[in-house]
Design a protein around this motif. Structure first.
Motif, PDB file in Angstrom:
ATOM      1  N   LEU A   1     -20.770  47.291  19.379  1.00 50.18           N
ATOM      2  CA  LEU A   1     -20.293  46.574  17.913  1.00 50.18           C
ATOM      3  C   LEU A   1     -18.715  46.158  17.803  1.00 50.18           C
ATOM      4  N   THR A   2     -18.038  46.592  18.494  1.00 44.97           N
ATOM      5  CA  THR A   2     -16.736  45.594  18.975  1.00 44.97           C
ATOM      6  C   THR A   2     -17.163  45.067  20.129  1.00 44.97           C
ATOM      7  N   ALA A   3     -18.044  44.868  21.189  1.00 44.30           N
ATOM      8  CA  ALA A   3     -18.520  44.051  21.784  1.00 44.30           C
ATOM      9  C   ALA A   3     -18.494  42.969  21.569  1.00 44.30           C
ATOM     10  N   PHE A   4     -19.764  43.023  20.570  1.00 48.62           N
ATOM     11  CA  PHE A   4     -20.546  41.752  19.891  1.00 48.62           C
ATOM     12  C   PHE A   4     -19.152  40.803  18.948  1.00 48.62           C
ATOM     13  N   LEU A   5     -18.909  42.042  17.994  1.00 53.25           N
ATOM     14  CA  LEU A   5     -17.363  41.146  17.134  1.00 53.25           C
ATOM     15  C   LEU A   5     -16.637  40.079  17.619  1.00 53.25           C
ATOM     16  N   TYR A   6     -16.369  40.647  19.662  1.00 52.09           N
ATOM     17  CA  TYR A   6     -15.371  39.773  19.927  1.00 52.09           C
ATOM     18  C   TYR A   6     -15.921  39.006  21.050  1.00 52.09           C
ATOM     19  N   GLY A   7     -17.159  39.341  21.394  1.00 52.44           N
ATOM     20  CA  GLY A   7     -18.163  38.595  22.059  1.00 52.44           C
ATOM     21  C   GLY A   7     -18.798  36.654  21.606  1.00 52.44           C
ATOM     22  N   ASN A   8     -18.966  35.580  21.913  1.00 54.46           N
ATOM     23  CA  ASN A   8     -19.409  34.526  21.948  1.00 54.46           C
ATOM     24  C   ASN A   8     -19.819  35.113  20.812  1.00 54.46           C
ATOM     25  N   ASP A   9     -20.720  35.180  20.184  1.00 57.67           N
ATOM     26  CA  ASP A   9     -21.504  35.001  18.369  1.00 57.67           C
ATOM     27  C   ASP A   9     -20.723  36.167  18.018  1.00 57.67           C
ATOM     28  N   GLY A  10     -19.785  36.460  18.422  1.00 55.21           N
ATOM     29  CA  GLY A  10     -18.821  37.089  17.643  1.00 55.21           C
ATOM     30  C   GLY A  10     -18.001  35.996  16.061  1.00 55.21           C
ATOM     31  N   PRO A  11     -17.190  36.823  15.135  1.00 54.53           N
ATOM     32  CA  PRO A  11     -17.350  35.220  13.602  1.00 54.53           C
ATOM     33  C   PRO A  11     -15.727  33.932  14.372  1.00 54.53           C
ATOM     34  N   ILE A  12     -15.380  35.037  14.968  1.00 52.80           N
ATOM     35  CA  ILE A  12     -14.207  33.968  15.571  1.00 52.80           C
ATOM     36  C   ILE A  12     -13.857  33.533  16.787  1.00 52.80           C
ATOM     37  N   TRP A  13     -15.797  33.632  17.452  1.00 52.55           N
ATOM     38  CA  TRP A  13     -15.999  32.804  18.704  1.00 52.55           C
ATOM     39  C   TRP A  13     -16.853  31.524  18.048  1.00 52.55           C
ATOM     40  N   TYR A  14     -17.797  32.250  16.896  1.00 48.37           N
ATOM     41  CA  TYR A  14     -19.427  31.546  17.150  1.00 48.37           C
ATOM     42  C   TYR A  14     -19.385  29.699  16.814  1.00 48.37           C
ATOM     43  N   ARG A  15     -19.843  28.940  17.677  1.00 47.87           N
ATOM     44  CA  ARG A  15     -19.306  27.346  16.717  1.00 47.87           C
ATOM     45  C   ARG A  15     -20.880  26.854  16.300  1.00 47.87           C
ATOM     46  N   GLY A  16     -22.290  27.758  16.483  1.00 46.15           N
ATOM     47  CA  GLY A  16     -22.948  27.958  15.781  1.00 46.15           C
ATOM     48  C   GLY A  16     -22.985  27.092  14.357  1.00 46.15           C
ATOM     49  N   LEU A  17     -22.598  27.623  13.227  1.00 45.00           N
ATOM     50  CA  LEU A  17     -22.756  26.406  12.455  1.00 45.00           C
ATOM     51  C   LEU A  17     -22.305  25.823  12.500  1.00 45.00           C
ATOM     52  N   VAL A  18     -21.544  24.684  13.055  1.00 52.74           N
ATOM     53  CA  VAL A  18     -21.055  23.422  13.524  1.00 52.74           C
ATOM     54  C   VAL A  18     -21.658  22.454  14.175  1.00 52.74           C
ATOM     55  N   ARG A  19     -22.009  23.005  15.818  1.00 54.22           N
ATOM     56  CA  ARG A  19     -22.560  21.915  17.060  1.00 54.22           C
ATOM     57  C   ARG A  19     -23.815  23.081  16.987  1.00 54.22           C
ATOM     58  N   THR A  20     -24.528  21.730  17.071  1.00 53.72           N
ATOM     59  CA  THR A  20     -26.498  22.307  17.235  1.00 53.72           C
ATOM     60  C   THR A  20     -26.162  21.829  18.746  1.00 53.72           C
ATOM     61  N   ASP A  21     -25.409  22.165  20.217  1.00 54.44           N
ATOM     62  CA  ASP A  21     -25.952  21.640  20.756  1.00 54.44           C
ATOM     63  C   ASP A  21     -26.905  23.580  21.565  1.00 54.44           C
ATOM     64  N   ALA A  22     -27.642  23.770  22.165  1.00 53.16           N
ATOM     65  CA  ALA A  22     -28.338  25.135  22.015  1.00 53.16           C
ATOM     66  C   ALA A  22     -27.382  26.284  23.308  1.00 53.16           C
ATOM     67  N   LYS A  23     -26.576  25.931  24.192  1.00 55.60           N
ATOM     68  CA  LYS A  23     -25.714  26.249  23.816  1.00 55.60           C
ATOM     69  C   LYS A  23     -24.403  27.364  22.906  1.00 55.60           C
ATOM     70  N   TYR A  24     -24.589  26.592  21.798  1.00 54.74           N
ATOM     71  CA  TYR A  24     -24.213  27.604  20.787  1.00 54.74           C
ATOM     72  C   TYR A  24     -24.937  28.555  19.829  1.00 54.74           C
ATOM     73  N   HIS A  25     -25.872  28.351  20.466  1.00 54.91           N
ATOM     74  CA  HIS A  25     -27.057  29.582  19.176  1.00 54.91           C
ATOM     75  C   HIS A  25     -26.888  27.924  18.072  1.00 54.91           C
ATOM     76  N   PRO A  26     -27.207  27.330  17.611  1.00 52.03           N
ATOM     77  CA  PRO A  26     -26.883  26.600  16.302  1.00 52.03           C
ATOM     78  C   PRO A  26     -28.206  27.958  14.866  1.00 52.03           C
ATOM     79  N   MET A  27     -27.556  27.977  14.095  1.00 54.28           N
ATOM     80  CA  MET A  27     -27.890  28.528  12.888  1.00 54.28           C
ATOM     81  C   MET A  27     -28.699  27.391  12.207  1.00 54.28           C
TER      82      MET A  27
END
Length: 386
Positions: A287-313
């Motif tokens: 869980l900690t690894a996820f939270l601090y990772g690219n899809d966690g709340p302090i790094w995830y950009r997919g709400l504001v970026r549409t590039d596939a690498k950001y896993h847009p929502m």
């Protein structure tokens, strides 16, 4: 016997090597071909204070004055009327701070009449003060003047600027003043807080590295769990709700939704690993690894970026997130835009802008929510309705 052609060839090679060698010994060359000298290492400027609690019960207070002189004092017992004097790196914007008890803020707050939202101040105290004064959050003496309303700062004080501890102290001070006035100051963790505390200093100004070196310390030790600012940082939330708005530094994606996490759980888990390095965070728990990772709340950009690498929502996934937390908006920082921006038909609001550039061009720099109406504000108040 060597031919004339061979002699010319060897002569040119030797000359070229000699030229390169002389260039390397004398300095480097820029794109214009002109020689550059060695880069001058950044000098100390006004900094701190840093309050460190020692194992023997003493308190060490370190600051740097505007002439670059380090003042390092150890107290057996702090005086009862102990006050920290704070100025920016040029010796400007002076204010005093009294230490106060720190605790984790609530994760959910009622909607007051007004909420002022900003993000990513990144060590630029002049920009912060200009924005807060221009919108009546603080007065000319840098004291709280926002009554029983709420100031929300969505992460990232560390790095890029030269007034990092000063901004921390300003919000630390305002938190206490706001509470006494019936108001609230919230600072959420961004991605740069864990970066620096894990000793990842790629975005950190050299002056801080120089100071740490002179003190024979690692820079993160000045904000460790045994320091006053470290204790404060260790109790900051990562996610928070005010009224029907959810605040988080970067964003929440489908991978986050699938873990079915409560906000208090996220806040506690993030704090557990805040002072760890990257390897320790990954090892602590999946869980900690996820939270601090690219899809966690302090790094995830997919709400504001549409590039596939950001896993847009996807729109329906966003709706599920909002229904789970019973909110109407998700408000984020992290990703920089030219102005305050909206996404998903206004359900997601991005408030991170280029502070210096937006200040200069009189563009939006923060969000003001006034009686459920959302306004873009600049350094002199409301610019337009969002």
């Amino acid at each position: 016997m060597m031919s004339k052609t061979s002699f010319t060839k060897y002569f040119l090679i030797a000359f070229t090597l000699m030229f390169i060698s002389s260039g390397l010994s004398a300095g480097t060359f820029g794109s214009d071909g002109k020689k550059k000298g060695k880069e001058k290492k950044e000098e100390l400027s006004a900094d701190g204070p840093y309050v460190l609690y020692q194992p023997d019960g003493k308190t060490r207070v370190i600051s740097v004055d505007k002439k670059g002189k380090i003042i390092d004092t150890t107290y057996v017992v702090l005086p009862e009327d102990f006050i920290l004097h704070v100025v920016d790196h040029k010796g400007q914007f002076p204010f005093d701070v009294r230490l106060h008890p720190v605790k984790r803020p609530d994760w959910k707050y009622r909607q007051p009449e007004k909420v002022f939202v900003m993000s990513d101040p990144h060590g630029k105290l002049d920009c912060v003060i200009s924005l807060l004064q221009g919108n009546g959050i603080i007065d000319k003496n840098y004291k709280w003047s926002f009554g029983n309303n709420h100031l929300m700062v969505i992460g990232d004080i560390f790095d890029r600027g030269k007034d990092v501890p000063q901004i921390f102290w300003l919000f630390y001070k305002l938190e206490d003043e706001a509470t006494k006035a019936g108001g609230t100051v919230s600072f959420l963790l961004g991605n740069h807080e864990p970066l620096v505390l894990a000793n990842d200093l790629r975005y950190t100004k050299d002056k801080y590295k120089v100071l740490a070196q002179k003190l024979n310390m690692n820079y993160p030790e000045l904000f460790g769990p045994d320091t006053e600012l470290g204790k404060w940082l260790g109790t900051r939330n990562t996610m928070q709700i005010i009224g029907r708005d959810l605040y988080v530094h970067a964003g929440l994606g489908k991978n986050f939704y699938d873990r079915n996490l409560s906000i208090p759980t996220v806040n506690e888990e993030m704090s557990k690993a805040l002072f760890m390095n990257k390897k320790e965070r990954r090892a602590l728990s999946p869980l900690t690894a996820f939270l601090y990772g690219n899809d966690g709340p302090i790094w995830y950009r997919g709400l504001v970026r549409t590039d596939a690498k950001y896993h847009p929502m996807a729109q329906d996934s966003l709706q599920m997130v909002m229904e789970r937390y019973k909110v109407k908006h998700i408000i984020v920082g992290h990703t920089i835009f030219k102005d305050i921006s909206t996404f998903y038909d206004g359900k997601v609001i991005g408030v991170n802008v280029d502070n210096k550039e937006n200040q200069k061009k009189k563009r939006g720099r923060a969000l003001l929510i006034d009686k459920n109406t959302y306004f873009v504000v600049g350094d002199k108040g409301i610019l337009q309705k969002l």
